[in-house]
Design a protein around this motif. Structure first.
Motif, short mmCIF file in Angstrom:
data_model
loop_
_atom_site.label_atom_id
_atom_site.label_comp_id
_atom_site.label_asym_id
_atom_site.label_seq_id
_atom_site.Cartn_x
_atom_site.Cartn_y
_atom_site.Cartn_z
N THR A 246 0.84 -1.20 0.00
CA THR A 246 0.00 0.00 0.00
C THR A 246 0.87 1.25 0.00
N PHE A 247 1.82 1.31 0.93
CA PHE A 247 2.61 2.53 1.06
C PHE A 247 3.71 2.63 0.01
N GLU A 248 4.13 1.53 -0.54
CA GLU A 248 5.03 1.61 -1.70
C GLU A 248 4.32 2.30 -2.86
N LEU A 249 3.04 1.96 -3.04
CA LEU A 249 2.27 2.56 -4.13
C LEU A 249 1.94 4.02 -3.81
N VAL A 250 1.67 4.33 -2.53
CA VAL A 250 1.41 5.72 -2.13
C VAL A 250 2.64 6.58 -2.44
N ARG A 251 3.82 6.10 -2.09
CA ARG A 251 5.04 6.86 -2.36
C ARG A 251 5.30 6.97 -3.86
N GLU A 252 5.00 5.91 -4.59
CA GLU A 252 5.16 5.96 -6.04
C GLU A 252 4.23 7.01 -6.65
N MET A 253 3.00 7.07 -6.12
CA MET A 253 2.04 8.07 -6.62
C MET A 253 2.51 9.48 -6.29
N ALA A 254 3.01 9.66 -5.05
CA ALA A 254 3.48 10.99 -4.64
C ALA A 254 4.66 11.45 -5.49
N ALA A 255 5.51 10.50 -5.90
CA ALA A 255 6.70 10.84 -6.70
C ALA A 255 6.39 11.03 -8.17
N SER A 256 5.25 10.54 -8.62
CA SER A 256 4.91 10.62 -10.04
C SER A 256 4.43 12.01 -10.39
N THR A 257 4.52 12.34 -11.64
CA THR A 257 4.05 13.65 -12.12
C THR A 257 2.66 13.54 -12.73
N GLU A 258 2.10 12.32 -12.69
CA GLU A 258 0.80 12.11 -13.35
C GLU A 258 -0.32 12.73 -12.54
N GLU A 259 -0.44 12.31 -11.28
CA GLU A 259 -1.55 12.77 -10.44
C GLU A 259 -1.05 13.04 -9.02
N ALA A 260 -1.66 14.02 -8.37
CA ALA A 260 -1.32 14.31 -6.98
C ALA A 260 -2.27 13.55 -6.07
N MET A 261 -1.79 13.21 -4.87
CA MET A 261 -2.65 12.52 -3.91
C MET A 261 -3.78 13.44 -3.48
N ASP A 262 -4.94 12.88 -3.30
CA ASP A 262 -6.09 13.66 -2.88
C ASP A 262 -6.71 13.06 -1.62
N GLU A 263 -7.89 13.53 -1.28
CA GLU A 263 -8.57 13.08 -0.08
C GLU A 263 -8.82 11.57 -0.08
N ILE A 264 -9.20 11.02 -1.25
CA ILE A 264 -9.48 9.59 -1.34
C ILE A 264 -8.22 8.78 -1.09
N THR A 265 -7.09 9.26 -1.60
CA THR A 265 -5.81 8.57 -1.38
C THR A 265 -5.53 8.46 0.12
N ILE A 266 -5.71 9.58 0.83
CA ILE A 266 -5.44 9.60 2.26
C ILE A 266 -6.39 8.66 3.00
N LEU A 267 -7.66 8.67 2.60
CA LEU A 267 -8.65 7.79 3.23
C LEU A 267 -8.23 6.33 3.09
N ASN A 268 -7.87 5.95 1.86
CA ASN A 268 -7.50 4.56 1.61
C ASN A 268 -6.24 4.16 2.35
N ALA A 269 -5.23 5.04 2.33
CA ALA A 269 -3.96 4.71 2.96
C ALA A 269 -4.07 4.70 4.48
N SER A 270 -4.84 5.64 5.05
CA SER A 270 -4.97 5.72 6.50
C SER A 270 -5.58 4.45 7.08
N THR A 271 -6.46 3.82 6.31
CA THR A 271 -7.12 2.60 6.79
C THR A 271 -6.11 1.50 7.08
N ALA A 272 -4.97 1.53 6.38
CA ALA A 272 -3.95 0.49 6.57
C ALA A 272 -3.15 0.70 7.86
N CYS A 273 -3.25 1.89 8.46
CA CYS A 273 -2.50 2.19 9.70
C CYS A 273 -3.31 1.69 10.89
N SER A 274 -2.95 0.55 11.41
CA SER A 274 -3.77 -0.03 12.47
C SER A 274 -2.97 -0.64 13.61
N GLU A 275 -1.70 -0.22 13.75
CA GLU A 275 -0.89 -0.71 14.87
C GLU A 275 0.17 0.34 15.21
#
Length: 813
Positions: A246-275
């Protein structure tokens, strides 16, 4: 058959009609049918389904009409779908409507199998409106119903309606009786998605169906990815517990010039933080939100509150909560749930009181959090108040609430109240049984826990790992309590549970208790110990105990022979068998099953044949179907397929489907795909509802790389509502039994487990290990096949053992 007078046997003649039709000889099938002096419904069904199978649609309809007008037989739920399929293929709406009328008249209009066939018929005849109406009126839909309706909408090009119905199916996954999309669902929806250019929908569908390998492959193949593509893939990985990816892909998205992370990205990624270990990553995400001015709404705030709570940072979660202008029930639930599960249940109770004071109405999740907190605090008054709220608001039938209430009373020591709730439950789930048995054990009511365990067995329920662990703990407590020793029957029951679950440490502790307390070592108790140790993997301990037994019965000898055979010690098993004969104990038919199985697993073909012959010649034991099955397995494993076929043909009793499936397994193992395909198709014709037959045929095609045919078999399974029961692996660790299936992400330590799987895989590769990807029967590239191997249930169990502490002494022992 005619000369031997067997044509009067209705079962044999029905199979004969079916056999000819399955082989494509409809003429011979009809000739056998016409030669029969009397015909029952099964004969007619065999004839009609044979015509339908061979695409002789007109003949199928003619045979059905003839049955209606020349006999007094009434069609059943097998007859109508066959003839409806024929009507659909020739687009005979008039005939289809008449058959619909017949179904209504004889009361089969609510039969799911018949309804699904009617929907298919109306759809193929272009009457999609009638199909939808029938679908909406169905009292109960299975996955085949949904797939049939989706296919109908897809084939007539109603893209919007098809995708809308598919979304409804996905939403049904949240219900208790969830239906999960399968291959056949995707076959119906994919053409619509392709036509509409919605590749993102395909990625989402695969991810929601648990098909992460295919989802990731499709994502990587996209020429252009937009923010929806990234967010869909990140969400799929997050929901599946793949934190690292999940976070490998989040970092890849953040580093790409195609699209910027938005609210949905944060929602999806935050769900994985559970410990707690994920707190720094969560703070990075939160910081990104603040730095980039991402609009924060209630949903994003609620997710961040829940994530911080799960990571153990309740203070930050509360800061976000009180900074919110508008607080919904979901906001309160997120914060209360965190405190209830962490180290401050009193704070959860205080928050609940504040929420009620703010005029917000609690929902079932609010009540669940309050019950959890009240249980940890032993806050009986608060829990009882919640019980009253549950009754006043009609939540008493909600399974989640009822089990939470049950657990609350048990943790508070109110066993009587818990028993009242449990006994009033209509349909008791395995979760309810687990809560009751483990709760009684935790309350030191070991005898009662054992009574409920026996009651569960009497009701025909298979004990889960949690229930069995509870009863093992209960037995351990009984062993400690002076004056209340477990009787021999209880010890044998618990040893049997150990054997079923592979609970080796528990089985050994029972042995220690027997020695320490000088429990009389009756023959039955010793046999149970030997059996438990052997099935739990301690074959040396089982043999040692066996050798020390002053008296041995046929059960004792057979348990050791079976245990040695199970662990691949074929020659040792045969040696024990010879010892048994010399000791004067006569083998029985069960003993010979163990001996023949040992020969099969050890490749001892000649010895197996000799023992099989000796059954009747020396011991006057007539071989049963199980012994014939062992011999077929012996020949099949050794690659002697022609000899296996010859043996089957010479059998004095009719081979059952298990024997044919064993032969198919041998065909697949030794590269005889053609024969395996033919036999599997015959098995499907004889047992159309047995999942193993379809799985065998599917695997035969997969080994031959005929993936289109494999996919077609899986589609047929789905259309018939047939599901493969997944295999599982169990592990005993720290006095508890842990159970895994392939790709399992439900374990509380899932992230640690996956990290260990990857670490073990890296070390194995450095040592020269090459994954056996040929055993992965999927049409995906090598990298994805390796990923599938990493998620095998056995690997997950081994990984947990690698990252776990040494097994602790079982509680109370």
């Amino acid at each position: 058959m005619s000369s031997e007078g067997l044509m009067a046997d209705s079962v044999l003649t029905t199979r004969l009609v079916t056999m000819y039709a399955t082989c494509g000889s409809s003429g011979e099938s009809r000739a056998v049918f016409d030669s029969l002096e009397s015909r029952n419904l099964y004969h007619w069904n065999a004839l009609i389904s044979g015509y339908s199978r061979n695409e002789l649609w007109e003949e199928a309809m003619e045979a059905f009409t003839r049955m209606l007008f020349t006999t007094d037989l009434q069609p059943d739920g097998f007859t109508l779908p066959c003839v409806l399929r024929a009507c659909a293929r020739v687009s005979s709406m008039e005939a289809g409507k008449r058959i619909h009328g017949v179904a209504v008249k004889i009361g089969l209009d609510c039969d799911a199998f018949v309804c699904n066939s009617l929907i298919s018929m109306y759809s193929r005849c272009g009457r999609i409106g009638e199909a939808l109406q029938l679908f909406d009126l169905m009292p109960q839909r299975n996955l085949v119903s949904w797939n049939t309706m989706l296919r109908g909408l897809s084939e007539v090009g109603l893209a919007e309606d098809c995708l809308h119905l598919f979304r409804q199916l996905l939403l049904s996954e949240e219900e208790e009786e969830a239906l999960h999309p399968d291959d056949a669902t995707l076959v119906s929806v994919l053409p619509i998605c392709a036509a509409e250019g919605v590749s993102n929908s395909l990625i989402d569908m695969y991810a929601k169906c648990g098909r992460l390998v295919e989802s990731q492959s499709l994502f990587r193949e996209l020429d252009q990815r937009n923010e929806v593509s990234w967010n869909t893939m990140i969400g799929g990985l997050s929901r599946s517990g793949e934190v690292r990816k999940t976070f490998e892909l989040v970092r890849e998205m953040a580093a790409s010039t195609e699209e910027a992370m938005d609210e949905i990205t944060i929602l999806n990624a935050s769900t994985a933080c559970s410990e707690p270990a994920m707190i720094q990553t969560l703070k990075e995400l939160h910081g990104y939100v603040i730095r980039n001015g991402i609009q924060s709404n209630d949903l994003l705030s609620n997710v961040l509150i829940a994530a911080y709570s799960k990571c153990g940072s309740s203070r930050t979660a509360e800061e976000i909560f009180f900074a919110m202008e508008t607080k919904t029930v979901s906001s309160w639930n997120a914060l209360m749930g965190g405190y209830a599960q962490n180290d401050d249940p009193q704070r959860a109770v205080d928050l609940h009181i504040q929420m009620v004071s703010s005029a917000l109405r609690p929902d079932k999740f609010s009540v669940g959090s309050l019950l959890s907190a009240a249980a940890r605090l032993r806050y009986l008054r608060g829990g009882r108040s919640s019980h009253g709220f549950i009754l006043r608001n009609g939540f008493q039938d909600d399974s989640f609430i009822v089990v939470s209430l049950l657990s609350f009373y048990l943790q508070c020591g109110e066993v009587g109240s818990a028993e009242i709730i449990f006994n009033r439950m209509g349909e008791r789930s395995s979760v309810a049984w687990n809560a009751m048995i483990s709760g009684l054990a935790q309350n030191q009511l070991s005898g009662e826990a054992l009574c409920y365990f026996r009651r569960m067995l009497a009701e025909g329920r298979r004990p889960s790992a949690i229930a069995a662990t509870g009863v093992l703990t209960a037995c351990g407590q009984l062993m400690q309590v002076a004056g209340v020793p477990p009787d021999e029957v209880t010890l044998i029951i618990v040893l049997s549970a150990c054997a079923d679950l592979g609970a080796l440490e528990h089985a050994r502790w029972i042995g220690t208790y027997i020695d320490r307390e000088s429990v009389p070592k009756t023959l039955e108790l010793c046999n149970a110990q030997v059996n438990a140790l052997a099935k739990c993997g301690d074959i040396k301990g089982a043999v040692k105990l066996f050798d020390l037994m002053p008296q041995k019965s046929i059960v004792s000898w057979t348990s050791v022979i079976d245990g040695l055979a199970m662990h691949g010690h074929g020659r040792e098993a045969v040696a024990v068998f010879e010892r048994m004969k010399k000791s004067g104990v006569a083998p029985d038919d069960v003993t010979f099953i163990g001996v023949l199985s040992a020969c099969s697993h050890a490749g001892m073909v000649d010895e197996g044949c000799r023992y099989f012959a000796a059954m009747k010649e020396q011991h006057c034991i007539d071989p049963k179907i199980e012994h014939y099955g062992c011999m077929v397995d012996l020949f099949s494993r050794a690659g002697l397929l022609e000899r296996a076929v010859s043996f089957i043909r010479s059998m004095p009793i009719e081979p059952n489907p298990i024997i044919w499936r064993t032969l198919v397994g041998g065909c697949r193992l030794h590269g005889h795909g053609g024969a395996g395909e033919s036999l599997s198709m015959q098995l499907i014709a004889e047992e159309p509802a047995h999942s193993s037959n379809y799985v065998l045929l599917s695997n035969v095609y997969a080994v031959r790389r005929q993936y289109e045919k494999k996919f077609e078999v899986r589609r047929r399974m789905s259309e018939k509502g047939i599901r493969k029961v997944p295999g599982c692996s169990m592990l005993e660790l720290g006095g508890e039994i842990h159970e895994f299936v392939a790709g399992d992400s439900s374990h509380p330590q899932h992230r640690e487990i996956m990290a260990m799987v990857e670490e073990v895989d890296r070390r194995l590769r450095r040592a020269g290990y090459v994954p056996a990807t040929a055993e992965v029967l999927l049409d995906v590239d090598e990298e994805d096949k390796e990923g599938a191997l990493c998620r095998h249930s056995e690997r997950l169990a081994i990984a947990l053992r690698c990252c776990g502490r040494p097994p602790a002494r079982p509680s109370g022992w």
